[in-house]
Design a protein around this motif. Sequence first.
Motif, PDB file in Angstrom:
ATOM      1  N   LEU A   1       0.830  -1.200   0.000  1.00 20.86           N
ATOM      2  CA  LEU A   1       0.000   0.000   0.000  1.00 20.86           C
ATOM      3  C   LEU A   1       0.869   1.255   0.000  1.00 20.86           C
ATOM      4  O   LEU A   1       1.817   1.373   0.775  1.00 20.86           O
ATOM      5  N   MET A   2       0.547   2.198  -0.890  1.00 22.30           N
ATOM      6  CA  MET A   2       1.177   3.514  -0.866  1.00 22.30           C
ATOM      7  C   MET A   2       0.317   4.419   0.008  1.00 22.30           C
ATOM      8  O   MET A   2      -0.888   4.568  -0.242  1.00 22.30           O
ATOM      9  N   LYS A   3       0.913   5.025   1.015  1.00 22.64           N
ATOM     10  CA  LYS A   3       0.169   5.824   1.982  1.00 22.64           C
ATOM     11  C   LYS A   3      -0.154   7.211   1.411  1.00 22.64           C
ATOM     12  O   LYS A   3       0.667   7.844   0.756  1.00 22.64           O
ATOM     13  N   SER A   4      -1.379   7.669   1.700  1.00 24.16           N
ATOM     14  CA  SER A   4      -1.835   8.995   1.284  1.00 24.16           C
ATOM     15  C   SER A   4      -2.211   9.816   2.509  1.00 24.16           C
ATOM     16  O   SER A   4      -2.581   9.259   3.553  1.00 24.16           O
ATOM     17  N   TRP A   5      -2.153  11.145   2.382  1.00 22.30           N
ATOM     18  CA  TRP A   5      -2.654  12.001   3.457  1.00 22.30           C
ATOM     19  C   TRP A   5      -4.187  12.046   3.480  1.00 22.30           C
ATOM     20  O   TRP A   5      -4.775  12.539   4.445  1.00 22.30           O
ATOM     21  N   VAL A   6      -4.838  11.511   2.446  1.00 28.79           N
ATOM     22  CA  VAL A   6      -6.289  11.284   2.490  1.00 28.79           C
ATOM     23  C   VAL A   6      -6.468   9.961   3.234  1.00 28.79           C
ATOM     24  O   VAL A   6      -6.300   8.878   2.666  1.00 28.79           O
ATOM     25  N   THR A   7      -6.781  10.040   4.514  1.00 31.00           N
ATOM     26  CA  THR A   7      -6.671   8.870   5.392  1.00 31.00           C
ATOM     27  C   THR A   7      -7.579   7.714   4.975  1.00 31.00           C
ATOM     28  O   THR A   7      -7.226   6.548   5.165  1.00 31.00           O
ATOM     29  N   SER A   8      -8.757   8.020   4.400  1.00 30.23           N
ATOM     30  CA  SER A   8      -9.666   6.942   4.001  1.00 30.23           C
ATOM     31  C   SER A   8      -9.060   6.066   2.910  1.00 30.23           C
ATOM     32  O   SER A   8      -9.455   4.912   2.749  1.00 30.23           O
ATOM     33  N   ALA A   9      -8.086   6.594   2.186  1.00 33.09           N
ATOM     34  CA  ALA A   9      -7.442   5.831   1.107  1.00 33.09           C
ATOM     35  C   ALA A   9      -6.484   4.779   1.644  1.00 33.09           C
ATOM     36  O   ALA A   9      -6.013   3.926   0.885  1.00 33.09           O
ATOM     37  N   ASN A  10      -6.195   4.815   2.960  1.00 33.38           N
ATOM     38  CA  ASN A  10      -5.220   3.888   3.533  1.00 33.38           C
ATOM     39  C   ASN A  10      -5.856   2.641   4.134  1.00 33.38           C
ATOM     40  O   ASN A  10      -5.150   1.786   4.680  1.00 33.38           O
ATOM     41  N   ASP A  11      -7.164   2.535   4.043  1.00 33.07           N
ATOM     42  CA  ASP A  11      -7.881   1.354   4.505  1.00 33.07           C
ATOM     43  C   ASP A  11      -7.651   0.222   3.501  1.00 33.07           C
ATOM     44  O   ASP A  11      -7.899   0.390   2.301  1.00 33.07           O
ATOM     45  N   ALA A  12      -7.190  -0.922   3.985  1.00 35.50           N
ATOM     46  CA  ALA A  12      -6.836  -2.034   3.087  1.00 35.50           C
ATOM     47  C   ALA A  12      -8.012  -2.506   2.253  1.00 35.50           C
ATOM     48  O   ALA A  12      -7.822  -3.075   1.173  1.00 35.50           O
ATOM     49  N   ALA A  13      -9.246  -2.281   2.729  1.00 31.89           N
ATOM     50  CA  ALA A  13     -10.428  -2.743   2.012  1.00 31.89           C
ATOM     51  C   ALA A  13     -11.032  -1.667   1.115  1.00 31.89           C
ATOM     52  O   ALA A  13     -11.966  -1.955   0.358  1.00 31.89           O
ATOM     53  N   HIS A  14     -10.533  -0.446   1.198  1.00 29.68           N
ATOM     54  CA  HIS A  14     -11.120   0.634   0.399  1.00 29.68           C
ATOM     55  C   HIS A  14     -10.719   0.473  -1.070  1.00 29.68           C
ATOM     56  O   HIS A  14      -9.556   0.200  -1.369  1.00 29.68           O
ATOM     57  N   PRO A  15     -11.665   0.637  -2.001  1.00 23.36           N
ATOM     58  CA  PRO A  15     -11.343   0.382  -3.416  1.00 23.36           C
ATOM     59  C   PRO A  15     -10.487   1.440  -4.085  1.00 23.36           C
ATOM     60  O   PRO A  15      -9.994   1.206  -5.187  1.00 23.36           O
ATOM     61  N   PHE A  16     -10.287   2.605  -3.433  1.00 26.34           N
ATOM     62  CA  PHE A  16      -9.584   3.703  -4.113  1.00 26.34           C
ATOM     63  C   PHE A  16      -8.379   4.205  -3.322  1.00 26.34           C
ATOM     64  O   PHE A  16      -8.336   5.364  -2.891  1.00 26.34           O
ATOM     65  N   PRO A  17      -7.371   3.357  -3.138  1.00 28.91           N
ATOM     66  CA  PRO A  17      -6.137   3.813  -2.490  1.00 28.91           C
ATOM     67  C   PRO A  17      -5.275   4.607  -3.460  1.00 28.91           C
ATOM     68  O   PRO A  17      -5.602   4.733  -4.647  1.00 28.91           O
ATOM     69  N   LEU A  18      -4.165   5.074  -2.959  1.00 26.08           N
ATOM     70  CA  LEU A  18      -3.218   5.794  -3.814  1.00 26.08           C
ATOM     71  C   LEU A  18      -2.681   4.887  -4.920  1.00 26.08           C
ATOM     72  O   LEU A  18      -2.335   5.367  -6.010  1.00 26.08           O
ATOM     73  N   ASN A  19      -2.644   3.603  -4.682  1.00 34.32           N
ATOM     74  CA  ASN A  19      -2.205   2.651  -5.711  1.00 34.32           C
ATOM     75  C   ASN A  19      -3.150   2.626  -6.906  1.00 34.32           C
ATOM     76  O   ASN A  19      -2.775   2.166  -7.989  1.00 34.32           O
ATOM     77  N   ASN A  20      -4.390   3.059  -6.744  1.00 32.00           N
ATOM     78  CA  ASN A  20      -5.392   2.949  -7.796  1.00 32.00           C
ATOM     79  C   ASN A  20      -5.483   4.232  -8.631  1.00 32.00           C
ATOM     80  O   ASN A  20      -5.072   4.281  -9.766  1.00 32.00           O
ATOM     81  N   LEU A  21      -6.038   5.283  -8.061  1.00 32.95           N
ATOM     82  CA  LEU A  21      -6.242   6.559  -8.755  1.00 32.95           C
ATOM     83  C   LEU A  21      -7.023   6.394 -10.064  1.00 32.95           C
ATOM     84  O   LEU A  21      -6.553   6.738 -11.155  1.00 32.95           O
ATOM     85  N   PRO A  22      -8.247   5.873  -9.984  1.00 27.67           N
ATOM     86  CA  PRO A  22      -9.059   5.707 -11.193  1.00 27.67           C
ATOM     87  C   PRO A  22      -9.636   7.036 -11.654  1.00 27.67           C
ATOM     88  O   PRO A  22      -9.826   7.968 -10.863  1.00 27.67           O
ATOM     89  N   TYR A  23      -9.953   7.121 -12.944  1.00 25.77           N
ATOM     90  CA  TYR A  23     -10.399   8.357 -13.574  1.00 25.77           C
ATOM     91  C   TYR A  23     -11.897   8.288 -13.868  1.00 25.77           C
ATOM     92  O   TYR A  23     -12.408   7.293 -14.390  1.00 25.77           O
ATOM     93  N   GLY A  24     -12.585   9.382 -13.561  1.00 23.92           N
ATOM     94  CA  GLY A  24     -14.017   9.449 -13.815  1.00 23.92           C
ATOM     95  C   GLY A  24     -14.455  10.861 -14.146  1.00 23.92           C
ATOM     96  O   GLY A  24     -13.642  11.785 -14.273  1.00 23.92           O
TER      97      GLY A  24
END
Length: 418
Positions: A3-26
Motif C-alpha cells: 500500500l502507498m500511503k496517502s494524506w487522504v486517510t480513508s485511502a489507507n484502509d486495506a479494504a477501500h477500493p480507491f487507495p493511492l495505488n489505484n487513482l481511477p479516472y471518472g
Amino acid sequence: MPLMKSWVTSANDAAHPFPLNNLPYGVFSTAGTEERCGVAIGDMILDLYAAEEAGLVAVSDSPVFDVPYWNDFMDLGSEAWKALRARLIEILAEGSADRAAAEACLVPMAEATLHMPVAVSEYTDFYAGRHHAFNVGTMFRGPENALPPNWLHIPIGYNGRASSVYVSGTEVRRPWGQLKGPNDEMPRWAPSARFDIELEMGAIVGTASDRPITVQEADDNIFGYVLLNDWSARDIQAWEYQPLGPFQAKATATSISPWIVTKAALEPFRCDTPEREFELLDHIKDCGPMLYDIDLEVTLAPEGKPATTIARTNYNEMYYSAAQQLAHHSTAGSPMNVGDLLGSGTISGPEKQNRGSLLELSWGGKEPLTLDTGEARSFIADGDTLTLIGNARGDGFTIGFGDCVGTLLPALEDPYAR
C-alpha cells in the motif's frame, strides 16, 4: 507492491477500493459544478479541472480536464498518461508539499454525481470466455458441438451500439421484441420474458490506430478497464441470431462502472491466459501476461429487498485477453479510435457458482436459482437491481472499479399500439 500511503486517510484502509495505488479516472458533478474530470482517492474526488486551474497539474498547453470525458487526455498519448499518474501520486502521497493546495480541490464523493467517464466512439462485444461459450453451446448444441469450429483460433465478436452504453445507476427498461418459441408456428410481438445480464470487463482504447497492430501494440494502446454488463434479451436473441448473431437482443443497454482503472494500477495483477489447445496464429499469439487477477461478483436484489450474491468468478478465466481482441479487431484494416470500448464477453468459471449470466445459472430456465429472500429466478424480474463488483487485492490494498449497477424497469405499453 505494498500500500502507498496517502494524506487522504480513508485511502489507507486495506479494504477501500480507491487507495493511492489505484487513482481511477471518472467524470463527476456537484450541486455547484458542471461535469468535469476527477480522480478517486479514498472517499474523496480530486477535481482535476480545479487542480489544473490552480497549476497543480499541467499535461498540455491548453486545459484538458474541463470537459465531461477523458478522451482529450487519452489522445495525448502514453507519455502524458505516465506523467499525470506520477504527478498525482506526488500530490496525494503522505507528506506531500502540495497537500494544502490539493485539499482545496477535493470534493466528498458522497456529494458528487458520477457520469459516463468516456465518450464511447464505437462498441464491440466479444464471446471470449471459454466456460461461458461451452455452457451456452452445450445448452443449444450438446457438449460435443458446444464450441464453434473457429472458437479456439480467434476471439469471436460483433459490433454493438455505442449509443446505448450507459453509466452505472442508469435504469434499464425491459424491451419489446419479436419472439418465437420452439413450438410456435409464427413469431409474436411481446416484451422480453428472458432478460439477462452478462458479467464482463470493458477495455477502453486510448490510442488510435489505422492499420493492423500487434498484440503488444494493442496492449500499449489500451488506456484502462471498467466493469461491463451487457444486458441481453435471450428470447429475442434466440429468434434473430441465425445467421448473423445478436442485434436487437443486445441493443437495449450496456452498463459500465463509473471509474476507469488504468493499466498502471493493474500491473501488479497481470497473469497469463490459459494453456492453448491449438497454437494461435502469429497476429494474436500471447506475448506475455495479458490478463489480470480481478475477483468479480454479481448480486441480485429484488425491489425493496436485500441482495443475494448469485455469482463469483475472476477475470483470469478469459481465454483471450483484451489486447488479443483489439489486435484481432484491427486485422482487416478497421481503424480503432480513442474511446472505443471492447467488451470481454461473459466471464464464467468452471463451477456453477462461477457462471456470469442467469442463462447459465438457471441452465436456460430449467434450474431456477433461489435467492436469500426465498424467491426464485430464472431470468431478471421487473424491479430487480443487478450489481457487478470487481476488486484486485494486493499487499494491504484493494484496487476497485466502483460498482456497476442497473435496475430493470417494466416494459412500457406497446410502442406500436394504435
